[in-house]
Design an enzyme around this catalytic site. Structure first.
Site, PDB file in Angstrom:
ATOM      1  N   ASP A  49       0.828  -1.211   0.000  1.00 56.82           N
ATOM      2  CA  ASP A  49       0.000   0.000   0.000  1.00 56.82           C
ATOM      3  C   ASP A  49       0.863   1.262   0.000  1.00 56.82           C
ATOM      4  O   ASP A  49       0.343   2.372  -0.142  1.00 56.82           O
ATOM      5  CB  ASP A  49      -1.004  -0.003   1.149  1.00 56.82           C
ATOM      6  CG  ASP A  49      -0.362  -0.049   2.523  1.00 56.82           C
ATOM      7  OD1 ASP A  49       0.878  -0.125   2.615  1.00 56.82           O
ATOM      8  OD2 ASP A  49      -1.108  -0.024   3.528  1.00 56.82           O
ATOM      9  N   SER A  50       2.177   1.086   0.101  1.00 52.94           N
ATOM     10  CA  SER A  50       3.098   2.210  -0.103  1.00 52.94           C
ATOM     11  C   SER A  50       2.949   2.813  -1.487  1.00 52.94           C
ATOM     12  O   SER A  50       3.437   3.921  -1.747  1.00 52.94           O
ATOM     13  CB  SER A  50       4.546   1.752   0.112  1.00 52.94           C
ATOM     14  OG  SER A  50       4.820   0.562  -0.608  1.00 52.94           O
ATOM     15  N   ASP A  88      -0.956  -6.251   0.003  1.00 50.49           N
ATOM     16  CA  ASP A  88      -1.384  -5.571   1.220  1.00 50.49           C
ATOM     17  C   ASP A  88      -2.895  -5.397   1.248  1.00 50.49           C
ATOM     18  O   ASP A  88      -3.517  -5.043   0.232  1.00 50.49           O
ATOM     19  CB  ASP A  88      -0.751  -4.176   1.302  1.00 50.49           C
ATOM     20  CG  ASP A  88       0.519  -4.154   2.123  1.00 50.49           C
ATOM     21  OD1 ASP A  88       0.732  -5.078   2.931  1.00 50.49           O
ATOM     22  OD2 ASP A  88       1.304  -3.203   1.960  1.00 50.49           O
ATOM     23  N   LYS A 118      -1.195  -9.453   3.198  1.00 52.68           N
ATOM     24  CA  LYS A 118      -0.481  -8.934   4.368  1.00 52.68           C
ATOM     25  C   LYS A 118      -1.360  -7.935   5.085  1.00 52.68           C
ATOM     26  O   LYS A 118      -2.023  -7.108   4.427  1.00 52.68           O
ATOM     27  CB  LYS A 118       0.839  -8.264   3.974  1.00 52.68           C
ATOM     28  CG  LYS A 118       1.626  -7.747   5.200  1.00 52.68           C
ATOM     29  CD  LYS A 118       3.020  -7.273   4.823  1.00 52.68           C
ATOM     30  CE  LYS A 118       3.051  -5.918   4.163  1.00 52.68           C
ATOM     31  NZ  LYS A 118       2.541  -4.814   5.056  1.00 52.68           N
ATOM     32  N   GLU A 120      -1.621  -5.458   8.916  1.00 51.16           N
ATOM     33  CA  GLU A 120      -0.866  -4.879  10.012  1.00 51.16           C
ATOM     34  C   GLU A 120      -1.541  -5.174  11.351  1.00 51.16           C
ATOM     35  O   GLU A 120      -2.768  -5.194  11.446  1.00 51.16           O
ATOM     36  CB  GLU A 120      -0.729  -3.365   9.820  1.00 51.16           C
ATOM     37  CG  GLU A 120       0.037  -2.983   8.560  1.00 51.16           C
ATOM     38  CD  GLU A 120       0.179  -1.478   8.387  1.00 51.16           C
ATOM     39  OE1 GLU A 120      -0.202  -0.725   9.314  1.00 51.16           O
ATOM     40  OE2 GLU A 120       0.673  -1.044   7.331  1.00 51.16           O
ATOM     41  N   GLU A 186       9.035  -3.985  11.230  1.00 53.32           N
ATOM     42  CA  GLU A 186       9.435  -2.678  10.711  1.00 53.32           C
ATOM     43  C   GLU A 186       9.871  -1.750  11.825  1.00 53.32           C
ATOM     44  O   GLU A 186       9.170  -1.556  12.817  1.00 53.32           O
ATOM     45  CB  GLU A 186       8.300  -2.025   9.916  1.00 53.32           C
ATOM     46  CG  GLU A 186       8.709  -0.666   9.352  1.00 53.32           C
ATOM     47  CD  GLU A 186       7.752  -0.109   8.309  1.00 53.32           C
ATOM     48  OE1 GLU A 186       7.991   1.020   7.831  1.00 53.32           O
ATOM     49  OE2 GLU A 186       6.765  -0.796   7.974  1.00 53.32           O
TER      50      GLU A 186
END
Length: 285
Positions: A49-50, A88, A118, A120, A186
């Site tokens: 999602d970056s 993501d 993925k 978070e 991270e």
């Protein structure tokens, strides 16, 4: 790499089995050409999602949508045959609860061909990860600095220093119990990353963590020098392609303004040149 030499893409269990073995290599990708460049070299390619910050100029990842992730996921899939593609889950697509997370994860995988998702979070996502895994959705977890929580974390700060290390360790144990096949660590202290790597049974993939992790990941535009708005401490620029691109664009602009481009070899004549050996065809000469 030739087509005959290509290896088949690993799956979640293949990645899990790499725990303690040779380091896993991972990069983000958002486009077909970039995916093709990294396919033969990476074990995992993450559609991150970056993309919102790197390609769309957003201030954070929070405005990235499911539709954006699907579009970029489809593009990346066209460039891969040897690397595993993970995608993501964007902000607000899974936090509400396991059922919503399953619907969105299934959609991402169905519409892009990704082999896993993925998401978070640690302890608070344990139930959701378990729910997804039991229903056939492989999950890569992401703990430490979680960019989708940047507003509650107070910025892009190192996580897990001092007393906070216990919480990050608890997060790692939670995602292990839930059945995640790997976890991104991270921006955590190297000593903590090493402890987590030693104490959990699934591979750790570091980004601003430790060389002792089971693998590493970087945002490809960071490591190639395309994204220059800021440079995190953990990024090594393996090339300065952004500078090279700007220099090439400046040279192009100068040649256009000087009318030296296009040159004669870049334009077309009124008539196509005769093919060799056909100039006298049919004349007998």
């Amino acid at each position: 790499m030739s087509a005959t030499a290509r290896k088949s893409a690993p799956n979640a269990e293949d990645i899990r089995a790499r725990k303690g073995g040779g380091p896993l290599v991972s990069l983000t990708a958002y486009t077909t050409p970039m995916a093709r460049f990294m396919d033969a070299h990476c074990d995992i390619v993450l559609v991150g999602d970056s993309v919102g910050m790197v390609l769309h100029g957003m201030a954070s990842t929070l405005s990235v949508t499911m539709e954006m992730m699907i579009m970029h996921g489809q593009a990346v899939a066209r460039g891969l045959s040897s690397a595993m593609m993970v995608i993501d889950m964007p902000f607000a697509s899974y936090e509400e609860g396991p059922a919503l997370a399953f619907r969105n994860a299934a959609r991402l995988m169905n519409e892009t061909g990704a082999a896993a998702v993925k998401l978070e979070g640690g302890v608070e996502m344990e139930e959701t990860i378990r729910f997804l895994v039991k229903r056939g959705i492989p999950v890569m977890a992401h703990i430490g600095l979680t960019p989708q929580s940047v507003n509650t974390l107070g910025g892009y700060k190192v996580q897990g220093r001092d007393d906070a290390a216990d919480q990050i360790m608890a997060d790692a144990k939670a995602i292990e119990r839930a059945g995640a096949f790997s976890v991104v660590l991270e921006k955590v202290p190297a000593s903590l990353a090493d402890r987590i790597t030693a104490e959990i049974s699934v591979p750790t993939i570091g980004i601003g963590a430790s060389a002792g992790c089971d693998g590493q990941i970087l945002v490809v535009d960071d490591m190639l020098g395309f994204f220059t708005a800021f440079k995190p401490k953990f990024v090594k620029r393996f090339a300065d392609l952004g500078d090279a691109a700007e220099a090439a664009i400046a040279e192009y602009a100068a040649e256009v303004r000087a009318r030296s481009f296009p040159a004669p070899e870049h334009v077309f004549a009124d008539q196509a040149p005769a093919k060799k050996g056909t100039a006298n065809k049919g004349t007998g000469k």
